[in-house]
Each structure stands twice: as C-alpha cells, then as structure tokens.
Scaffold this active site. Sequence first.
Site, mmCIF file in Angstrom:
data_model
loop_
_atom_site.group_PDB
_atom_site.id
_atom_site.type_symbol
_atom_site.label_atom_id
_atom_site.label_comp_id
_atom_site.label_asym_id
_atom_site.label_seq_id
_atom_site.Cartn_x
_atom_site.Cartn_y
_atom_site.Cartn_z
ATOM 1 N N ASP A 35 0.823 -1.217 0.000
ATOM 2 C CA ASP A 35 0.000 0.000 0.000
ATOM 3 C C ASP A 35 0.852 1.259 0.000
ATOM 4 O O ASP A 35 2.038 1.218 0.289
ATOM 5 C CB ASP A 35 -0.853 0.019 1.276
ATOM 6 C CG ASP A 35 -2.182 -0.672 1.061
ATOM 7 O OD1 ASP A 35 -2.476 -1.033 -0.080
ATOM 8 O OD2 ASP A 35 -2.909 -0.838 2.055
ATOM 9 N N LYS A 57 -3.888 3.326 -3.016
ATOM 10 C CA LYS A 57 -4.851 3.692 -1.991
ATOM 11 C C LYS A 57 -4.495 5.037 -1.389
ATOM 12 O O LYS A 57 -3.590 5.173 -0.587
ATOM 13 C CB LYS A 57 -4.957 2.628 -0.903
ATOM 14 C CG LYS A 57 -6.411 2.397 -0.529
ATOM 15 C CD LYS A 57 -6.544 1.580 0.684
ATOM 16 C CE LYS A 57 -6.722 0.114 0.347
ATOM 17 N NZ LYS A 57 -6.746 -0.693 1.546
ATOM 18 N N MET A 171 -7.414 9.650 9.934
ATOM 19 C CA MET A 171 -8.088 9.918 8.652
ATOM 20 C C MET A 171 -8.793 11.268 8.619
ATOM 21 O O MET A 171 -9.917 11.385 8.099
ATOM 22 C CB MET A 171 -9.093 8.790 8.344
ATOM 23 C CG MET A 171 -8.392 7.509 7.943
ATOM 24 S SD MET A 171 -9.535 6.164 7.648
ATOM 25 C CE MET A 171 -9.635 5.451 9.263
#
Length: 249
Positions: A35, A57, A171
């Site tokens: 990733d 991603k 996030m």
Amino acid sequence: MTGWVAIVGGGPGDPGLITVKGLQLIRMADVIVYDRLAPKEILAEAKPGAELIYAGKERGRHYMTQDEINKLLAEKAGEGNIVVRLKGGDPFTFGRGEEECAYLIEHGIPCTVVPGVPSYVGAAAYAGIPLAGRWYASSFAVVTGTRAPGSPGRVNLYTVASAVDTVVVLMAAHRVGEVLKEIARARGPGIPAAIVVSATTADQKVYTGPASELAERYPSVESPALVIAGPQVEWREKYWLRRPAPPYY
Ligand code: SAH
C-alpha cells in the site's frame, strides 16, 4: 499446489518498526502487494526475483479497487505463491485486513494476519505524547475522522472526547480544523492538542497548541496525519523536548 497469503502490518513508517515475523515473511514472499502507507524501504528485503505490486490507496484515489486487490491476492496464491500483503500500521486497525482475509477465506485460500505497530502508537512514542498513564490519563479512544460511505459504524466525536482522557482521530488530515473545534467544544478551547504528520518517518512534523488555536492555524494538513488531544500532550514540552537525545533512535 495452493499458496497462501500473510497480511502483514508494516508499522507506521520507520522501517525499523516492522515485527520480526513480518520481516521474515517479507524475505520469504514470492509476491508482495503493498500500500501507499506501507514503509517502502522494507521492500529492499524481498528475495531476488520477488514480484512487487503497488496497490495504491489514497483518499479518493484508488490505484486498484478493493475488489481488484482481493482478486489479485487470491489469484497469486492460487498459482502457488507465498503472498505478503504489506500494509501501513496494523492490518486490523482501519486497515481493511479483515475485508481481504474474509475474501480469501471464502475462496478457500489460507490466510494469516501479522499485527503491526499502529500509526497512533508510533506517533505517541516518536512525538513524546504518552497516550495513557497514571499521571495524566486513564483512558484513550481512537476514532476515524472520516466515515466510509455506507459504513454501519458511528462516531460522535463530541461524546467520545467528553468520555475519555485522550482522544486520537485518524483519517482527518483534510479536516483537522473541524475535528479540533469539535474536541474544543467538548473539552474547552484550552485542551492541549497535537497534529502529527508522517509520524516516525524522516518527514515527521508535530504541531501543538490549545485545540481552538491549533484549529485556526491548521484547517487542514498534508496526509498522513492524526490528531491527539488531552492533557498529556503537555508532557512533550515539559519533558520530551528538553531531553538529551541519544545518538541512535
Ligand atoms: N492501519 C493503519 C491506519 C490506516 S487508516 C494504522 O494501524 O495506523 C490511515 C490513517 O492512519 C491516516 O489517515 C492517518 O490518520 C493514519 N496514519 C497512518 N500512518 C501515519 C503516519 N505515519 N503518521 C500519521 N498518521 C498516520
């Protein structure tokens, strides 16, 4: 002969933070699917001839869809390969490790999960902000600042921030200002807060201040970033920044 898949947590960024087991698997792997947030330096440990596949991603921009990644893992293992799925942090902490593992299990492919140091654990240690301990905090909570569309989970940041001593928000780089304002609403404008960007890497940046001031200064920051708020953020200035740093860390 069917191969198998190890879903490996690569840790938050410093390649030295992968587990011994994770590193052993990287060295064994025929195929490594990695990733964006996986520590890339670790790939240098792959055996000669190993196939390295970037699965991307990024917020709003997926190099490969989750479905494509699932299928790729199953296909490569089906061909008899030892496949390592290398992720940032810990696979079972907002890491989609469970989605990939569930798909493999449903398709009869052996799957194992190796934990990794989660980003917030790395950030706490490398920024000098203890998460919990008897001086400051009896509890901490880790929540997402961005709910996935269609997710059944819920986060009421006001309630969470009111209920625990230390609150960590992942996030939320694109909206750290809003997150900090909500924490300030729950805990008062002076609640000490920190934004940690690219924790544990050579690019790590740490911004601290009372939550409401920090919110004004940083409506958003570059990704990856996380927010830590609570009284123990002050430990950083009181001790950490005053310390004589050892030559190796
Ligand atoms: N599985 C990961 C989390 C993946 S979700 C873990 O265990 O930490 C992605 C979020 O993790 C980012 O939006 C950011 O909030 C956080 N993150 C990951 N790596 C980070 C880093 N090096 N520094 C700061 N935050 C990071």
